[in-house]
Design a protein around this motif. Structure first.
Motif, PDB file in Angstrom:
ATOM      1  N   LEU A  72       5.233  11.629 -14.170  1.00 14.79           N
ATOM      2  CA  LEU A  72       4.598  10.662 -12.808  1.00 14.79           C
ATOM      3  C   LEU A  72       4.095  12.438 -12.100  1.00 14.79           C
ATOM      4  N   ARG A  73       3.023  12.055 -11.604  1.00 12.10           N
ATOM      5  CA  ARG A  73       2.611  12.928 -10.112  1.00 12.10           C
ATOM      6  C   ARG A  73       3.290  12.360  -9.102  1.00 12.10           C
ATOM      7  N   SER A  74       3.481  12.833  -8.021  1.00 10.81           N
ATOM      8  CA  SER A  74       4.111  12.774  -6.691  1.00 10.81           C
ATOM      9  C   SER A  74       3.274  10.380  -6.262  1.00 10.81           C
ATOM     10  N   LEU A  75       4.615  10.410  -6.084  1.00 12.56           N
ATOM     11  CA  LEU A  75       3.773   8.520  -5.643  1.00 12.56           C
ATOM     12  C   LEU A  75       4.025   7.969  -4.170  1.00 12.56           C
ATOM     13  N   VAL A  76       2.908   8.640  -3.181  1.00  8.94           N
ATOM     14  CA  VAL A  76       2.867   7.994  -1.913  1.00  8.94           C
ATOM     15  C   VAL A  76       2.631   6.608  -1.186  1.00  8.94           C
ATOM     16  N   LEU A  77       3.236   5.479  -1.420  1.00 12.02           N
ATOM     17  CA  LEU A  77       3.506   4.510  -0.600  1.00 12.02           C
ATOM     18  C   LEU A  77       3.754   4.345   1.255  1.00 12.02           C
ATOM     19  N   ASN A  78       2.555   3.240   1.173  1.00  7.33           N
ATOM     20  CA  ASN A  78       2.852   2.446   2.320  1.00  7.33           C
ATOM     21  C   ASN A  78       2.244   1.310   2.724  1.00  7.33           C
ATOM     22  N   THR A  79       1.956   0.750   3.927  1.00  4.36           N
ATOM     23  CA  THR A  79       1.761  -0.243   3.820  1.00  4.36           C
ATOM     24  C   THR A  79       1.230  -0.484   6.170  1.00  4.36           C
ATOM     25  N   ARG A  80       0.550  -1.944   5.739  1.00  8.62           N
ATOM     26  CA  ARG A  80       0.195  -2.042   7.427  1.00  8.62           C
ATOM     27  C   ARG A  80      -0.920  -0.879   7.721  1.00  8.62           C
ATOM     28  N   THR A  81      -1.988  -0.414   6.898  1.00  7.23           N
ATOM     29  CA  THR A  81      -1.882   0.558   7.677  1.00  7.23           C
ATOM     30  C   THR A  81      -4.143   0.531   8.210  1.00  7.23           C
ATOM     31  N   ILE A  82      -4.182  -0.966   8.061  1.00 11.74           N
ATOM     32  CA  ILE A  82      -5.585  -1.379   8.779  1.00 11.74           C
ATOM     33  C   ILE A  82      -4.842  -2.729   9.386  1.00 11.74           C
ATOM     34  N   ALA A  83      -5.346  -2.670  10.448  1.00  5.94           N
ATOM     35  CA  ALA A  83      -4.136  -3.265  11.889  1.00  5.94           C
ATOM     36  C   ALA A  83      -5.050  -4.907  12.102  1.00  5.94           C
ATOM     37  N   ASP A  84      -6.539  -5.371  11.314  1.00  3.78           N
ATOM     38  CA  ASP A  84      -6.987  -6.360  11.364  1.00  3.78           C
ATOM     39  C   ASP A  84      -6.721  -6.558  10.244  1.00  3.78           C
ATOM     40  N   ALA A  85      -5.772  -6.279   9.004  1.00  5.28           N
ATOM     41  CA  ALA A  85      -5.853  -7.233   7.749  1.00  5.28           C
ATOM     42  C   ALA A  85      -5.045  -7.999   7.788  1.00  5.28           C
ATOM     43  N   ALA A  86      -4.266  -8.710   6.733  1.00  9.31           N
ATOM     44  CA  ALA A  86      -3.511  -9.497   6.635  1.00  9.31           C
ATOM     45  C   ALA A  86      -2.270  -8.660   6.979  1.00  9.31           C
ATOM     46  N   GLY A  87      -2.419  -8.501   5.553  1.00  7.84           N
ATOM     47  CA  GLY A  87      -1.878  -7.248   5.437  1.00  7.84           C
ATOM     48  C   GLY A  87      -2.602  -6.151   4.167  1.00  7.84           C
ATOM     49  N   SER A  88      -2.043  -4.312   4.112  1.00  4.44           N
ATOM     50  CA  SER A  88      -2.673  -3.787   2.939  1.00  4.44           C
ATOM     51  C   SER A  88      -1.577  -2.871   2.849  1.00  4.44           C
ATOM     52  N   GLY A  89      -2.215  -2.225   1.394  1.00  5.85           N
ATOM     53  CA  GLY A  89      -1.429  -1.363   1.293  1.00  5.85           C
ATOM     54  C   GLY A  89      -2.108   0.519   1.070  1.00  5.85           C
ATOM     55  N   TYR A  90      -1.778   1.367   0.222  1.00  6.03           N
ATOM     56  CA  TYR A  90      -2.114   2.958   0.119  1.00  6.03           C
ATOM     57  C   TYR A  90      -1.333   3.191   0.017  1.00  6.03           C
ATOM     58  N   VAL A  91      -2.101   3.966  -0.926  1.00  9.50           N
ATOM     59  CA  VAL A  91      -1.442   4.960  -2.670  1.00  9.50           C
ATOM     60  C   VAL A  91      -1.728   5.920  -2.769  1.00  9.50           C
ATOM     61  N   GLU A  92      -1.111   6.532  -3.334  1.00  5.40           N
ATOM     62  CA  GLU A  92      -1.264   7.804  -3.599  1.00  5.40           C
ATOM     63  C   GLU A  92      -0.532   8.622  -4.452  1.00  5.40           C
ATOM     64  N   LEU A  93      -1.088   8.797  -5.498  1.00  3.08           N
ATOM     65  CA  LEU A  93      -0.913   8.787  -6.908  1.00  3.08           C
ATOM     66  C   LEU A  93      -1.106  10.264  -7.694  1.00  3.08           C
ATOM     67  N   GLY A  94      -0.512  11.438  -7.361  1.00  2.00           N
ATOM     68  CA  GLY A  94      -1.429  12.870  -6.879  1.00  2.00           C
ATOM     69  C   GLY A  94      -2.397  13.029  -6.699  1.00  2.00           C
ATOM     70  N   ARG A  95      -3.343  13.191  -6.988  1.00  4.41           N
ATOM     71  CA  ARG A  95      -4.778  12.948  -5.109  1.00  4.41           C
ATOM     72  C   ARG A  95      -5.769  11.869  -6.099  1.00  4.41           C
ATOM     73  N   THR A  96      -5.052  10.953  -6.650  1.00  4.03           N
ATOM     74  CA  THR A  96      -5.791   9.670  -6.760  1.00  4.03           C
ATOM     75  C   THR A  96      -5.253   8.911  -5.275  1.00  4.03           C
ATOM     76  N   LYS A  97      -6.428   8.772  -4.298  1.00  4.42           N
ATOM     77  CA  LYS A  97      -5.790   7.427  -3.552  1.00  4.42           C
ATOM     78  C   LYS A  97      -6.939   6.503  -2.865  1.00  4.42           C
ATOM     79  N   VAL A  98      -5.896   5.585  -2.453  1.00  3.41           N
ATOM     80  CA  VAL A  98      -6.760   3.669  -2.441  1.00  3.41           C
ATOM     81  C   VAL A  98      -5.282   3.456  -1.738  1.00  3.41           C
ATOM     82  N   ILE A  99      -7.129   2.132  -0.994  1.00  3.87           N
ATOM     83  CA  ILE A  99      -6.351   1.467   0.173  1.00  3.87           C
ATOM     84  C   ILE A  99      -7.108   0.261  -0.322  1.00  3.87           C
TER      85      ILE A  99
END
Length: 259
Positions: free
Chosen positions: A29-56
């Motif tokens: 796999l490429r490098s994997l970065v995980l994070n949560t609570r990235t959007i303050a006004d949402a009930a929940g949020s998640g952020y992922v980096e899979l190599g240079r692919t980035k999704v929130i």
């Protein structure tokens, strides 16, 4: 706001060299970065980096569903899941602003990705726990360097867990590309996806005996297809275990310390 925070991710990226060569093992796999609570006004949020692919991803709800175009409000005794996916090239507004854009200007690719996420997560959510409510997921693909749906699935799982939405299980995903040399490439980047003769993406709940979704592009023999699916399942399980470990660590950090 979302795009103020991740604006640099939207800058055009330099193209890869024409004589492209994979620099990691085929099963790596490429490098994997995980994070949560990235959007303050949402009930929940998640952020992922899979190599240079980035999704929130952001989850809003459970809440009363939006009124339909006819003015009525859904009264189903079972909750409803909605999902909207946008790519950064088509949007320059925050995830919150996306809510006012439902059904306006979305590409066919974005609509298909939205449908696939609903298909993957709807059987996993305990929607009967949320009668007459809507759980709305908004996903922004900040940068696409291959295996985007895998990253979207992981980000959505993180967001739902962060929002404390009741699930049967965390959902993980993995993509496998079959190269012209008949190599099975785990977590292909954009160039590898474009050069592949076939792509298979598998989404699965970690604690269930069935898959959420298999998405297949290209022509393969039955044996090749089965081998690719089995490999994708193994990789998805590994990624899912890493995601569960991350969530457990986040829970431990946020627990009040014992006096």
């Amino acid at each position: 706001m979302l795009f103020q925070r991740y604006g640099p991710c939207l800058e055009p990226q330099s193209s890869l060299e024409e004589n492209y060569q994979r620099t990691r093992p085929n099963n790596s796999l490429r490098s994997l970065v995980l994070n949560t609570r990235t959007i303050a006004d949402a009930a929940g949020s998640g952020y992922v980096e899979l190599g240079r692919t980035k999704v929130i991803a952001a989850v809003y709800g459970p809440r009363p569903p939006l009124r339909s175009s006819k003015g009525g409000v859904e009264n189903a005794m079972k909750g409803r899941l909605t999902c909207e996916v946008v790519k950064s090239a088509y949007c320059s507004y925050s995830c919150e602003s996306t809510r006012s854009q439902i059904g306006k200007g979305f590409s066919e690719e974005e609509r298909l990705l939205s449908i696939r996420l609903v298909r993957a997560f709807e059987p996993i959510l305990l929607l009967d726990k949320y009668p007459k409510c809507s759980i709305d997921i908004f996903v922004v693909l900040l940068e696409d360097d291959g295996s985007a749906f895998t990253a979207m699935t992981l980000a959505t799982s993180l967001a739902l867990a962060d929002a404390s939405i009741e699930l049967v299980s965390i959902v993980a995903s993995a993509t496998v590309a079959i190269s012209p040399k008949q190599e099975y490439l785990v977590d292909p980047d954009k160039t590898e996806c474009e050069q592949a003769i076939a792509l298979i993406t598998v989404s699965l709940p970690l604690h269930a005996t069935q898959l959420c979704e298999i998405y297949h592009i290209g022509k393969l023999s039955a044996e090749e297809w089965l081998s690719a699916v089995q490999l994708a399942v193994e990789v998805a399980q590994t990624v899912g275990n890493s995601m569960c470990q991350f969530l457990l660590q986040e829970m431990a950090k946020n627990e009040p310390s014992n006096q």
